[in-house]
Motif scaffolding. Structure first.
Motif, PDB file in Angstrom:
ATOM      1  N   VAL A 144     -15.674   2.242  -3.926  1.00  8.20           N
ATOM      2  CA  VAL A 144     -14.308   2.716  -4.172  1.00  8.20           C
ATOM      3  C   VAL A 144     -13.402   2.013  -3.169  1.00  8.20           C
ATOM      4  O   VAL A 144     -13.732   1.937  -1.983  1.00  8.20           O
ATOM      5  N   MET A 145     -12.311   1.462  -3.644  1.00  7.55           N
ATOM      6  CA  MET A 145     -11.379   0.764  -2.757  1.00  7.55           C
ATOM      7  C   MET A 145     -10.016   1.452  -2.854  1.00  7.55           C
ATOM      8  O   MET A 145      -9.498   1.649  -3.950  1.00  7.55           O
ATOM      9  N   VAL A 146      -9.465   1.837  -1.702  1.00 11.97           N
ATOM     10  CA  VAL A 146      -8.117   2.418  -1.680  1.00 11.97           C
ATOM     11  C   VAL A 146      -7.195   1.411  -1.013  1.00 11.97           C
ATOM     12  O   VAL A 146      -7.498   0.938   0.089  1.00 11.97           O
ATOM     13  N   THR A 147      -6.090   1.091  -1.670  1.00  9.41           N
ATOM     14  CA  THR A 147      -5.117   0.199  -1.032  1.00  9.41           C
ATOM     15  C   THR A 147      -3.746   0.858  -1.083  1.00  9.41           C
ATOM     16  O   THR A 147      -3.455   1.619  -2.000  1.00  9.41           O
ATOM     17  N   ALA A 148      -2.921   0.573  -0.090  1.00  3.43           N
ATOM     18  CA  ALA A 148      -1.544   1.078  -0.099  1.00  3.43           C
ATOM     19  C   ALA A 148      -0.629  -0.041   0.364  1.00  3.43           C
ATOM     20  O   ALA A 148      -0.851  -0.642   1.417  1.00  3.43           O
ATOM     21  N   ASP A 149       0.372  -0.342  -0.467  1.00  3.75           N
ATOM     22  CA  ASP A 149       1.304  -1.414  -0.140  1.00  3.75           C
ATOM     23  C   ASP A 149       2.732  -0.946  -0.344  1.00  3.75           C
ATOM     24  O   ASP A 149       3.047  -0.355  -1.382  1.00  3.75           O
ATOM     25  N   PRO A 150       3.618  -1.249   0.625  1.00  4.31           N
ATOM     26  CA  PRO A 150       5.033  -0.909   0.410  1.00  4.31           C
ATOM     27  C   PRO A 150       5.637  -1.895  -0.596  1.00  4.31           C
ATOM     28  O   PRO A 150       5.441  -3.099  -0.473  1.00  4.31           O
ATOM     29  N   THR A 151       6.330  -1.367  -1.621  1.00  9.00           N
ATOM     30  CA  THR A 151       6.992  -2.233  -2.600  1.00  9.00           C
ATOM     31  C   THR A 151       8.481  -1.872  -2.612  1.00  9.00           C
ATOM     32  O   THR A 151       8.904  -0.952  -1.908  1.00  9.00           O
TER      33      THR A 151
END
Lengths: 371, 119
Positions: free
Chosen positions: A285-292
């Motif tokens: 499982v991969m969790v990513t968080a990026d500001p857009t």
């Protein structure tokens, strides 16, 4: 064909048309382009308990609408009239439910649909159709109230169980050397079951609140999303290890978000837990968080059992679970609906892409400032 | 110092669970168990416990009204508000020295409060 034959044909067509309209369970009102009453079908008059030739009160149709639903009625009419500040009215899909007073002074729930005829110089104005949906609305209200009461009543015994388990555990601690290992293990199983029940009761309560439009966020704090994700990943470590699923995370530095931290924590925990539960042995499982530009984009990508398109389409339905999901893991089908509701209460969106046997990607877009 | 408490909850099982938990695990003296808002007011004012635990919703009436009444009656000890549902209740900003524990977090949240008070 002579003129009198034509007139007779017109008369027959009109008679047939009016009889058909009168036989339908839906009443129709014709309004002029400036909103004045032009006429109503016999079904409309019957629905409101008025005799043939009825006309609305001088103040207009809105006078018949319940005070609490005035806003709904005014907004629907403004949209139908093409107010440029509002979303255009789609006559095929849009409807508004409002309570309308009948001749006895009782309010009935009517579903209103409108059609703009102003483009047609032959007829002009608007047609507004009304269907009595009182039994449907009352059934929904009853269901919502039933779930809320049931969830409320279940909370106290679950809280009692958890408190009593604390006492039992502390008492056993003093004599633990003399205890068979099954005793502390049993206490732990009981606690795990009680906690699961507590979560279910919470989901049931949230789901009922969302159903009745009474779900509100309690707090608005400035939250460090990276810290929240780190915490939720750590909390899920045991469940992931039990299922032999590896969780990795990558968070790009970015601004804080104004959210209800408990609720967004719940969203992250639910989506991570789903990704693990529907994962395959040895999966990832991969969790990513990026500001857009539009807010934080948080992705949960798993290599699990995946879903077909029909299952994805039905995911937000409360209590829905596919046959494959039932075979693979325990659950109620409430968690996802609640998760989606929380994201939407923050003004965000939740989308799901999935491929059978390949895995699922859930994308949450969370505005920096909730609505 | 002996720490004492009055527990106010309309559910007898919850009331007894808190009482046993506080007595057995924290050695706190439970000096009163109130089943309604009215009992809460009279027990707290009469016993003047070190702190009080008040369920937010105690039909008929509610815990918040009882808290306002005991404050008006001169009780100054800390009050733990036990809430069954998140987010219920109107403006409570006038209440002083209140601490919130959700029923769902249960004993662990109460333990945090007691630890914070040094009890």
């Amino acid at each position: 064909m002579t003129n009198s034959e034509l007139r007779a044909g017109d008369h027959n067509a009109r008679y047939l048309y009016e009889t058909a309209l009168g036989a339908l369970p839906t009443g129709v009102i014709h309004l002029s382009a400036d909103g004045a009453f032009l006429g109503a079908t016999s079904a409309m008059e019957r629905m409101l308990g008025h005799p043939s030739g009825w006309e609305p009160p001088e103040g207009g149709l809105l006078e018949l609408v319940h005070p609490d639903d005035q806003e709904v009625g005014v907004a629907a009419l403004a949209r139908l009239a093409g107010n440029p500040a509002l979303e255009p009215w789609d006559s095929t899909t849009d409807s508004a439910d409002l309570r309308v007073r009948n001749a006895d002074g009782d309010y009935r729930w009517l579903e209103a649909r409108g059609t703009d005829l102003r483009q047609d110089p032959q007829v002009t104005g608007y047609l507004v159709s009304f269907t009595d949906v009182t039994s449907r609305v009352e059934a929904t209200q009853y269901r919502s109230q039933f779930f809320r009461t049931a969830a409320h009543e279940l909370r106290a015994p679950v809280a009692t169980m958890l408190g009593r388990l604390d006492i039992l555990e502390a008492t056993l601690e003093k004599v633990k050397a003399d205890l068979p290992t099954t005793v502390p293990a049993t206490v732990e199983h009981l606690r795990s079951s009680a906690l699961r029940m507590q979560r279910l009761v919470g989901d049931l309560m949230d789901s009922a609140r969302m159903d009745s439009g009474e779900f509100n966020l309690v707090r608005r704090d400035n939250v460090d999303l990276a810290a929240l994700i780190t915490k939720e990943v750590a909390d899920l470590a045991v469940e992931a290890a039990e299922r032999n699923v590896t969780i990795t995370k990558r968070v790009t530095p970015g601004p804080k978000v104004t959210v209800d931290p408990v609720r967004i924590g719940q969203v992250i925990a639910n989506l991570l837990s789903n990704a693990c539960r529907y994962g395959k042995n040895g999966g990832a499982v991969m969790v990513t968080a990026d500001p857009t530009r539009d807010g934080w984009c948080i992705r949960f990508v798993d290599t699990g059992i995946g879903m077909d398109a029909e299952t994805v389409a039905r995911l937000g339905e409360p209590l829905f679970r596919s046959e494959r999901a039932k075979e693979h893991a325990v659950g109620t089908g409430l968690g996802f609906a609640v998760t989606k509701g929380i994201v939407e209460a923050h003004g965000g969106t939740l989308t799901v892409e999935s491929e059978l046997d390949r895995g699922t990607t859930v994308t949450v877009l969370l505005p920096y400032e909730a609505d | 110092m002996t720490v004492s408490v009055v527990i106010c909850d309309d559910d007898p099982q919850i009331r007894d669970m808190w009482a046993d938990w506080l007595e057995l695990l924290r050695d706190i003296d439970v000096v009163g168990r109130a089943a309604s808002g009215e009992e809460a007011i009279s027990f707290i004012l009469e016993k003047q416990p070190t702190f009080a635990m008040v369920d937010r919703s105690m039909p008929p009436g509610d815990g918040i009204t009882a808290i306002r009444a005991v404050r008006a009656g001169g009780y100054r000890g800390p009050i733990v508000v036990v809430s069954g549902e998140d987010g219920e209740g109107a403006d409570e900003s006038d209440l002083t020295d209140v601490h919130y524990v959700s029923k769902a977090s249960g004993p662990s949240a109460l333990a945090t409060f007691l630890d914070g008070m040094g009890w």
